[in-house]
Enzyme design. Structure first.
Site, mmCIF file in Angstrom:
data_model
loop_
_atom_site.group_PDB
_atom_site.id
_atom_site.type_symbol
_atom_site.label_atom_id
_atom_site.label_comp_id
_atom_site.label_asym_id
_atom_site.label_seq_id
_atom_site.Cartn_x
_atom_site.Cartn_y
_atom_site.Cartn_z
ATOM 1 N N GLY A 186 -17.907 8.070 -17.559
ATOM 2 C CA GLY A 186 -17.746 6.773 -16.933
ATOM 3 C C GLY A 186 -18.908 6.414 -16.029
ATOM 4 O O GLY A 186 -19.406 5.289 -16.054
ATOM 5 N N GLN A 219 -24.743 12.769 -20.123
ATOM 6 C CA GLN A 219 -25.405 14.076 -20.119
ATOM 7 C C GLN A 219 -26.005 14.366 -21.493
ATOM 8 O O GLN A 219 -25.383 14.066 -22.515
ATOM 9 C CB GLN A 219 -24.430 15.201 -19.775
ATOM 10 C CG GLN A 219 -24.140 15.342 -18.303
ATOM 11 C CD GLN A 219 -23.219 14.260 -17.784
ATOM 12 O OE1 GLN A 219 -23.530 13.577 -16.825
ATOM 13 N NE2 GLN A 219 -22.073 14.084 -18.436
ATOM 14 N N GLU A 228 -22.980 20.290 -15.347
ATOM 15 C CA GLU A 228 -21.941 19.690 -16.184
ATOM 16 C C GLU A 228 -22.362 19.688 -17.652
ATOM 17 O O GLU A 228 -21.574 20.000 -18.546
ATOM 18 C CB GLU A 228 -21.676 18.261 -15.702
ATOM 19 C CG GLU A 228 -20.483 17.593 -16.359
ATOM 20 C CD GLU A 228 -20.224 16.211 -15.795
ATOM 21 O OE1 GLU A 228 -19.467 15.461 -16.435
ATOM 22 O OE2 GLU A 228 -20.780 15.878 -14.721
#
Length: 555
Positions: A242, A246, A212
């Site tokens: 939430g 990252q 991600e």
């Protein structure tokens, strides 16, 4: 008389045989001794020759037509090779909602061309996220079906079969146990298989936080025009979601292999640090604060008295728990019936920031690396410029801060908000849901604690920018996943050399191959049937009076 007659008969027989033998010979070997008296022997070789010529001519014409059709497909109708629009669909299974992205792109000179605007990009988000269906996996099919219908309305029907659809679930799903994940993914696969789009079971999965982060880095640097250029001129990404946060950026610092990612674009290779800090997203961290408050394990956030009044420093003064908040906290609450009476809003930004830092440092004592910033996870020193996205951006926007605002500006805005009376805050922002409005005090403190107190970005540093898009391109990791996947597939096709056009044409347009093979075969069969129908049916009879065979045509 009898002898004479017998001899005569023998002589006549011999004479007849003499007349008949050449004809028999001509029938068996007409090529060697053709006779003008036999229609059969005169026409048979010419018929074979004419038929062979006809089949050869038709076969040649069929091949030429097939080649012309192939050329037409490559140059015009097979426009994937010449820049006509292709489509791809990516579904982001986030923690708070599920968003579908429909991309249109072209391949020009062997490279993908992306335009994330107008008819080339559309998206739709539905709530809640897939993880909300942990107790009812089949319930996920409703929102997924609606999202698929949205995509089908953006992709021409004739291109559904060649348009890939992929589902990538993130932090919300990562929090679930594997059997629960698989049940939800099973429902998703069933919906996507029947969607009409191109889909494989492995294309619905829960991606890692590292993936991600890499995808977010890809789309950010693509939007900024630095992707494919000097690694030292790229921009790092810090995302605050939430459920997780990252951090991804180019680093020359030696690092453990589990934190290192290597990707290539063009002839440039990038060595990235990428990690997802699960449970350190904004909502998850806020829940940790509530958990520590309710369990009385967090001394800076909880100030118990003899009356057991629990003070939350991150709640603006005057705030009282409503029914929805109590319901949200029911899983963490030991004494639910007494919560409303024992809760008190502190409205103290400084204490809230300290509480946030304690959450971020939780687990530092277990660090097995030379340096851990967040929890027990290795984090190298940040270098270069950074974009802070998602909840970083939403909080900055809520407080009216610019894209290049200093962290010191965030502190000032947070102090004003946390110290304000709740009733006045509700009047200023009546459109916001109460639970969302409440979080901004904690969010402002958590951002400063994460970026400054933990990652070491100075309060007046301009290296950090708050944004959810660069230019007109959304900084959404799903776009980065699409960019990387498409670029990788295109480069692999290009590496196959002269077969690239063949693969691109026939893998995406299987009907083209069917036509190319089918047209010559069909024409050859038709010619065969026509010649069979037109071929004269011959009958050979023996004429006793003339003493020879006669070949006649049968209609």
């Amino acid at each position: 008389m009898r002898r004479s007659h017998a001899r005569s008969r023998v002589k006549n027989s011999s004479s007849s045989k003499s007349d008949m033998d050449p004809i028999k010979f001509q029938i068996r070997s007409g090529n060697r001794a053709p006779s003008s008296s036999s229609t059969y022997t005169l026409t048979k070789p010419n018929s074979k020759h004419a038929k062979s010529n006809l089949l050869l001519t038709v076969g040649s014409i069929s091949v030429v037509l097939g080649v012309l059709f192939l050329c037409y497909s490559i140059l015009f109708s097979g426009g994937n090779l010449r820049g006509s629009l292709r489509y791809s669909v990516v579904i982001d299974g986030g923690s708070t909602g599920t968003r579908i992205h429909v991309f249109g792109y072209r391949i020009e000179s062997g490279k993908p061309v992306f335009e994330f605007r107008g008819a080339n990009y559309a998206s739709l988000k539905l709530h809640p996220g897939l993880s909300a269906f942990a107790d009812d996996p089949d319930g996920a099919s409703v929102s997924l079906t609606e999202l698929v219908e949205f995509a089908k309305g953006r992709v021409p029907k004739g291109m559904w079969i060649e348009t890939e659809v992929r589902l990538m679930a993130t932090a919300g799903m990562r929090l679930l146990e594997l059997p629960v994940q698989e049940k939800i993914l099973g429902v998703a696969r069933r919906v996507l298989k029947s969607s009409g789009f191109l889909f494989r079971d492995e294309w619905a999965s829960v991606i890692s936080g590292s993936d991600e982060g890499v995808y977010a880095w890809v789309v950010a640097n693509f939007a900024l025009g630095s992707l494919g250029g000097d690694p030292l001129k790229t921009t790092g990404i810090v995302e605050l979601g939430g459920a997780s946060a990252q951090v991804t950026f180019v680093s020359s610092e030696p690092m453990p292999p589990e934190f290192s990612r290597t990707i290539s674009f063009g002839n440039v290779t990038y060595n990235l640090y990428s990690h997802s800090f699960l449970h350190f997203g904004q909502n998850a961290a806020h829940d940790k604060l509530w958990g520590s408050l309710l369990s009385r394990d967090h001394n800076s956030a909880v100030e118990p008295t003899r009356e057991k009044i629990f003070t939350d420093p991150c709640a603006p003064k005057g705030y009282n728990l409503d029914a929805n908040t109590q319901k949200h906290l029911s899983g963490l609450l030991a004494e639910e019936s007494r919560l409303s009476d024992s809760f008190q809003a502190g409205g103290n930004y400084s204490q809230c920031r300290s509480a946030a830092l304690t959450i971020l440092q939780d687990g530092n004592e277990k660090c097995s690396y030379q340096h851990c910033s967040i929890g027990s996870t290795f984090t190298p020193k940040l270098r270069g410029r950074f974009l802070a996205t998602e909840n970083f951006f939403y909080t900055s926007k809520f407080f009216g801060l610019g894209e290049k605002a200093w962290l010191s500006n965030m502190i000032s805005a947070g102090e004003r908000f946390c110290g304000e009376d709740w009733s006045k805050l509700r009047v200023k922002d009546p459109s916001l849901h109460e639970e969302d409005l409440l979080r901004y005090c904690f969010s402002s403190a958590y951002i400063v604690s994460l970026l400054h107190d933990t990652l070491g970005i100075p309060l007046d540093d301009e290296r950090i920018g708050y944004a959810n898009q660069a230019g007109d391109i959304p900084l959404d990791w799903a776009l980065g996943a699409f960019i990387q996947q498409t670029a990788t597939e295109t480069s692999q096709h290009a590496a196959s050399g002269n077969l690239h056009w063949f693969h691109a044409l026939f893998s995406n347009h299987p009907k083209t191959l069917h036509y190319l093979i089918g047209i010559p075969i069909l024409m050859t069969v038709l010619v065969y049937l026509v010649t069979k129908w037109r071929k004269p049916q011959l009958k050979t009879i023996y004429d006793l009076e003339k003493g020879r065979y006669i070949v006649t045509r049968i209609r």
